[in-house]
Design an enzyme around this catalytic site. Sequence first.
Site, short mmCIF file in Angstrom:
data_model
loop_
_atom_site.label_atom_id
_atom_site.label_comp_id
_atom_site.label_asym_id
_atom_site.label_seq_id
_atom_site.Cartn_x
_atom_site.Cartn_y
_atom_site.Cartn_z
N GLY A 1 74.78 58.35 32.52
CA GLY A 1 74.00 57.70 31.42
C GLY A 1 72.55 57.70 31.63
O GLY A 1 71.68 56.97 30.61
N CYS B 1 79.86 72.61 5.29
CA CYS B 1 80.25 72.01 3.91
C CYS B 1 80.44 70.64 4.12
O CYS B 1 81.71 70.35 3.74
CB CYS B 1 81.51 72.69 3.24
SG CYS B 1 80.91 74.56 2.91
N GLU B 2 79.30 70.01 4.13
CA GLU B 2 79.47 68.67 4.49
C GLU B 2 78.15 68.10 4.22
O GLU B 2 77.16 68.64 4.73
CB GLU B 2 79.69 67.93 5.73
CG GLU B 2 81.04 68.17 6.45
CD GLU B 2 82.04 67.25 6.05
OE1 GLU B 2 81.94 65.86 5.98
OE2 GLU B 2 83.26 67.75 5.67
N PRO C 1 75.69 61.97 36.88
CA PRO C 1 74.60 62.33 35.82
C PRO C 1 75.23 63.61 34.89
O PRO C 1 75.59 64.49 35.72
CB PRO C 1 73.27 62.67 36.04
CG PRO C 1 73.78 63.02 37.74
CD PRO C 1 75.03 62.34 38.15
N ARG D 1 75.86 65.69 16.85
CA ARG D 1 75.35 64.49 17.42
C ARG D 1 74.74 63.82 16.28
O ARG D 1 74.78 62.64 16.30
CB ARG D 1 74.46 64.66 18.56
CG ARG D 1 75.33 65.11 19.96
CD ARG D 1 74.50 65.34 21.17
NE ARG D 1 74.03 63.92 21.47
CZ ARG D 1 72.85 63.45 21.22
NH1 ARG D 1 71.89 64.21 20.79
NH2 ARG D 1 72.50 62.19 21.63
C1 LIG Z 1 80.30 60.88 30.35
C2 LIG Z 1 80.29 60.12 31.71
C3 LIG Z 1 79.45 60.19 32.45
C4 LIG Z 1 77.97 61.09 32.34
O1 LIG Z 1 77.17 60.34 31.27
P1 LIG Z 1 75.53 60.89 30.92
O2 LIG Z 1 75.27 60.15 29.85
O3 LIG Z 1 76.02 62.50 30.76
O4 LIG Z 1 75.04 61.02 32.31
C5 LIG Z 1 79.42 59.75 33.83
N1 LIG Z 1 80.58 59.00 34.05
C6 LIG Z 1 81.52 59.07 33.06
C7 LIG Z 1 82.67 58.27 33.65
C8 LIG Z 1 81.43 59.50 31.98
O5 LIG Z 1 82.46 59.01 31.22
#
Ligand SMILES: *Cc1c(COP(=O)(O)O)cnc(C)c1O
Length: 446
Positions: free
Chosen positions: A262, A375-376, A305, A344
């Site tokens: 994350g 086409c959106e 990550p 996204r």
């Molecule tokens: C998607 C995910 C991640 C990675 O998230 P990032 O934001 O890309 O770092 C890590 N652990 C789990 C369990 C995930 O589903």
Amino acid sequence: MTTDTPAAATLPLSHLLPVTAGLSLAGNLQVGGCDLADLAREYGTPLYVYDAETVRRQCQWALGAFKAEHEDTQVLYASKAFLNRPFARFIADQGLGFDAVSGGEIAVLQAAGVDMSTVYFHGNNKGPDELALAVQAGVGRIVIDNLGEVALVETAAAAQGKTQGVMIRVSPGIDGHTHEKTTTGILDSKFGLPISTGAAEAAVVSIVAAPHLDFRGLHMHLGSPIFELEPYVAGVEVMAAFIADLRDRLDIEVPEFSPGGGFAVAYLGEQEPPAWQAYAQAICGTLKREADTRGFPLPHVTIEPGRSIVGRAGIAIYTVGARKEVPGIRTFVSVDGGMADNIRPAMYGSRYEAITVQRPNAPAEELISVAGKYCESGDILIKDINLPRLETGELLAIPAAGAYQLMMSSNYNMATTPAVLMVDGGNARLIRRRETADDLMALDVD
Ligand SMILES: *Cc1c(COP(=O)(O)O)cnc(C)c1O
């Protein structure tokens, strides 16, 4: 390919671009010593270019920052951000393991020849076939997401006469303050076993009792991208209290812990995500403090990550096409890609910057929206951005395009997925060819 010294400092938005970004002798944007206009001419657009050096450095920074705080840390790359066989090998060469979330990802990792004991298998609904494949492949850990899965993994392991290392994914009840579609640590989430309902403890107890399962530890993942440190601190505190509780009341030790992934990357000029060191200090510092005060041994830590390893390394290149001016309302400038290669903006309202490849330092002249070609009406890559007046046929680059774009790509409107290049030291290597019309029909049965 020109290989003059990169002049990143003279580029706008250099903190969003790959670390090797600079100007070519021709004055074009260059990455990895390769002129992006040359690459677009040779491989066509839309084109995705990954800078090997940026990936390498992110891997080193992640490993370095976390190991400096807690030597017993392993970095697993979250494959779903971007994966194919050559890329998996490149990541393995950097000393990272992998987080996989499907049988398909496991198959790719296996085909790439990575050490499967470094693969951790996640998912809120792993099927019996996927679990059998995972056990067979010898994945290091299966991260159990719900109570029913304990029996499924036990069955898969027993069928193959193996003992499977497992963790559980806990939903700590912490809000990561990110988009509602990408927050995962709250109680109202499809992911993870809540502590407050007793589900997490029940899962641990049944794992410990299962003859073919080896309980290794606890995992959380709060969502993505998380620009703040505080949710990690709060999450680790909740998990630490649970670790202490398991030991005090049930005499169960927790040798491994994962705070998930994350970690944020900058998509916009004004964004400044925390450095690796800051995440590492928040997570490992809190874990050490909690372990100290609550008196449990510091667990082995795995971080996962995805975005922060590949987001900045990737750049998407489009060719500018049609222009539509609606006086007093908006000017749409369309490019030859869009939601089929980058969903996204449509899905999360994600915002991006854009840079003209052939005149990266040209001043902004007008406010436009960059439209995709599909086409959106919602296929708008960038709503409202100030750019030089774009000419039909010129190249537009969108930085920070390495994560969760191609992996979410579709063949909507029978779009063909872009080619992917990996650039390094003046060489461009095709790691995925462009899809063709034949590929689009390859699965048809007449
Ligand atoms: C998607 C995910 C991640 C990675 O998230 P990032 O934001 O890309 O770092 C890590 N652990 C789990 C369990 C995930 O589903």
